[in-house]
Scaffold this active site. Structure first.
Site, short mmCIF file in Angstrom:
data_model
loop_
_atom_site.label_atom_id
_atom_site.label_comp_id
_atom_site.label_asym_id
_atom_site.label_seq_id
_atom_site.Cartn_x
_atom_site.Cartn_y
_atom_site.Cartn_z
N ARG A 27 0.82 -1.22 0.00
CA ARG A 27 0.00 0.00 0.00
C ARG A 27 0.85 1.26 0.00
O ARG A 27 0.54 2.22 0.70
CB ARG A 27 -0.93 0.03 1.22
CG ARG A 27 -2.00 -1.03 1.21
CD ARG A 27 -3.19 -0.51 0.42
NE ARG A 27 -4.18 -1.55 0.25
CZ ARG A 27 -5.32 -1.62 0.93
NH1 ARG A 27 -5.60 -0.71 1.83
NH2 ARG A 27 -6.17 -2.58 0.69
N ASP A 77 -6.40 -3.42 -7.47
CA ASP A 77 -6.95 -4.01 -6.24
C ASP A 77 -7.21 -5.50 -6.45
O ASP A 77 -7.49 -5.93 -7.57
CB ASP A 77 -8.26 -3.32 -5.84
CG ASP A 77 -8.56 -3.58 -4.37
OD1 ASP A 77 -8.07 -2.83 -3.52
OD2 ASP A 77 -9.25 -4.58 -4.08
N TYR A 153 -14.12 -12.17 0.47
CA TYR A 153 -14.86 -10.96 0.08
C TYR A 153 -16.06 -11.32 -0.81
O TYR A 153 -17.12 -10.72 -0.69
CB TYR A 153 -13.94 -9.98 -0.65
CG TYR A 153 -12.94 -9.33 0.28
CD1 TYR A 153 -13.31 -8.25 1.08
CD2 TYR A 153 -11.64 -9.81 0.40
CE1 TYR A 153 -12.40 -7.67 1.96
CE2 TYR A 153 -10.72 -9.24 1.26
CZ TYR A 153 -11.12 -8.16 2.04
OH TYR A 153 -10.22 -7.59 2.91
O1 CP3 Z 1 0.05 -1.59 -2.52
C1 CP3 Z 1 -0.23 -0.69 -3.33
O2 CP3 Z 1 0.13 0.50 -3.20
C2 CP3 Z 1 -0.95 -1.09 -4.60
C3 CP3 Z 1 -2.36 -1.01 -4.57
C4 CP3 Z 1 -3.22 -1.94 -3.73
C5 CP3 Z 1 -4.50 -1.56 -3.29
N1 CP3 Z 1 -5.09 -2.64 -2.71
C6 CP3 Z 1 -5.09 -0.21 -3.48
C7 CP3 Z 1 -6.20 0.22 -2.61
C8 CP3 Z 1 -3.02 -3.28 -3.32
C9 CP3 Z 1 -1.80 -4.17 -3.47
C10 CP3 Z 1 -4.23 -3.70 -2.69
C11 CP3 Z 1 -4.45 -5.07 -2.17
C12 CP3 Z 1 -5.66 -5.36 -1.40
N2 CP3 Z 1 -6.93 -4.88 -1.63
C13 CP3 Z 1 -5.73 -6.28 -0.33
C14 CP3 Z 1 -4.57 -7.11 0.16
C15 CP3 Z 1 -3.65 -6.37 1.04
C16 CP3 Z 1 -4.18 -5.96 2.38
O3 CP3 Z 1 -4.19 -4.74 2.64
O4 CP3 Z 1 -4.57 -6.84 3.19
C17 CP3 Z 1 -7.05 -6.31 0.13
C18 CP3 Z 1 -7.59 -7.13 1.28
C19 CP3 Z 1 -7.82 -5.43 -0.69
C20 CP3 Z 1 -9.28 -5.14 -0.65
C21 CP3 Z 1 -9.54 -3.74 -0.28
N3 CP3 Z 1 -9.31 -2.66 -1.11
C22 CP3 Z 1 -10.07 -3.26 0.94
C23 CP3 Z 1 -10.45 -4.11 2.14
C24 CP3 Z 1 -10.16 -1.86 0.82
C25 CP3 Z 1 -10.77 -0.91 1.81
C26 CP3 Z 1 -9.92 -0.71 2.99
C27 CP3 Z 1 -9.10 0.51 2.79
O5 CP3 Z 1 -7.90 0.47 3.10
O6 CP3 Z 1 -9.68 1.52 2.37
C28 CP3 Z 1 -9.63 -1.50 -0.46
C29 CP3 Z 1 -9.50 -0.11 -1.01
C30 CP3 Z 1 -8.16 0.29 -1.52
N4 CP3 Z 1 -7.32 -0.49 -2.28
C31 CP3 Z 1 -7.57 1.58 -1.36
C32 CP3 Z 1 -6.34 1.55 -2.05
C33 CP3 Z 1 -5.36 2.68 -2.21
C34 CP3 Z 1 -8.21 2.76 -0.67
C35 CP3 Z 1 -9.13 3.39 -1.66
C36 CP3 Z 1 -9.48 4.81 -1.36
O7 CP3 Z 1 -8.77 5.71 -1.85
O8 CP3 Z 1 -10.48 5.04 -0.69
#
Ligand code: CP3
Length: 348
Positions: A27, A77, A153
């Site tokens: 992230r 994602d 999910y």
């Molecule tokens: O790592 C990086 O910078 C690359 C981008 C990336 C995102 N998600 C962008 C994102 C990666 C590698 C992920 C993986 C991901 N997505 C996982 C596995 C890693 C982990 O954190 O456990 C999971 C479980 C997800 C599913 C997901 N996506 C959730 C549960 C959420 C909401 C929680 C949150 O942090 O907001 C997301 C949204 C998400 N994915 C955001 C980003 C930058 C936030 C979006 C926003 O701007 O609101």
């Protein structure tokens, strides 16, 4: 596309010990960066950002431009795969992802494997754009969720606390639930192979919810699908390293490494560095595992922990990372401090 064999991250994943250790952060693109928030308001929603190649490429490059990490992780994602399979997906502010839950065999029947490559084409386009923009020392990292984590999910419809639906389906009806996992194995292989073909040099499988399954379910739903994905990808792309991140696997990390065939293993925050060095580092390159909250705390606590982690693990194959993702409250200057600390670090 061939991979950059001389890049520090690729060399570490091939088993070399490198000083200072190559680094990137899970992230690393996201809400803690003002340039991310500025881009975010330009798109209608998160899915649109992931499917607009110019935006996804720009967000991938933002943290790399600022901090010169060794790895650029594609901005996308893990839920883009269920989306491409036809499952309705939205991201709600503060709530996270919301999907239309799949509850049974009929729900699986509505998923369309045949359409994923065309629906995910903008993602591959983003990979190509980043590959062209990167310098010769930075490694492009593609990724997907593991079938188990993606299934949590898809079945729960959101981030869950107890995982009652998905676990009870897996326990009660292994054959039916196995059909969903099989479909996800196939889709994940296609998704990752296409990322590699487009220029991803390394891929990571995020298994954020691996740690909620006891044995023998862990073997069946975490290890076995991962092993199949790794084997299929290695047949087509034998030189591309694969990292597995089975968050929370605890005492099952060792089995995970030996049975899946991954090259690198991402460790969560709770795995002791001494255990990793003694029991795991001879089996795979270790990636991890600084507590993301230390990046919020900063100061002496951050400095001591970074140095200690590098001292413990820097003598063997090691990629510096966090034990989970960067938190939105992280001050960007603490990431700068981390970059400086790592550049000056020496292995024990
Ligand atoms: O790592 C990086 O910078 C690359 C981008 C990336 C995102 N998600 C962008 C994102 C990666 C590698 C992920 C993986 C991901 N997505 C996982 C596995 C890693 C982990 O954190 O456990 C999971 C479980 C997800 C599913 C997901 N996506 C959730 C549960 C959420 C909401 C929680 C949150 O942090 O907001 C997301 C949204 C998400 N994915 C955001 C980003 C930058 C936030 C979006 C926003 O701007 O609101």
């Amino acid at each position: 596309m061939p991979i950059g064999q001389n890049k520090p991250l690729v060399r570490a994943l091939a088993g070399e010990s490198i000083t200072p250790p190559p680094w990137w952060l899970m992230r690393q693109a996201g809400r803690y960066l003002p340039e991310y928030r500025a881009t975010r308001v330009k798109a209608n929603d998160f899915v649109e950002m992931c499917l607009t190649p110019a935006i996804a490429a720009e967000l991938t490059l933002q943290p790399v431009r600022r901090y010169r990490m060794d790895g650029a992780i594609l901005f996308s994602d893990i839920l883009m795969l269920p989306y491409a399979l036809g499952q309705a997906l939205t991201f709600r502010e503060r709530e996270g992802p919301i999907l239309e839950p799949i509850e049974n065999h009929a729900g699986i029947g509505r998923l369309k494997l045949g359409q994923i490559m065309s629906h995910l084409e903008p993602v591959f386009d983003a990979v190509r754009r980043v590959a062209e923009a990167l310098d010769t020392r930075t490694t492009l990292i593609g990724f997907a969720g593991s079938p188990w984590t993606v299934a949590t999910y898809m079945v729960e419809g959101r981030t869950s606390r107890e995982f009652r639906q998905v676990k009870s389906w897996a326990y009660r009806d292994a054959k039916g639930f196995g059909a969903l996992i099989d479909l996800l194995v196939e889709g994940t292989v296609d998704f990752l192979a296409a990322q590699m073909a487009a220029g991803a040099e390394v891929v990571q499988l995020f298994d954020s919810w691996a740690g909620i399954l006891p044995e023998p379910a862990f073997g069946r739903w975490v290890i076995e699908p991962t092993r199949r994905i790794v084997a299929a990808l290695k047949r087509r792309f034998p030189d591309h390293p694969i990292i597995g991140f089975p968050r929370g696997a605890g005492l099952l990390y060792e089995r995970y490494i030996t049975e899946t065939g991954i090259d690198g293993v991402g460790l969560d925050t709770m795995v002791p560095a001494g255990y990793a060095r003694a029991q795991l580092q001879q089996l795979a390159t270790i990636q991890g595992n600084l507590d993301p909250v230390l990046l919020i705390a900063g100061g002496a606590a951050l400095e001591t922990a970074v140095k200690e982690l590098c001292r413990m693990l820097g003598g063997g194959p090691f990629v510096f990372n966090l034990g989970h993702g960067v938190l939105p409250e992280t001050p960007p200057e603490n990431v700068e401090t981390l970059a400086t600390l790592l550049a000056g670090s020496n292995a024990a």
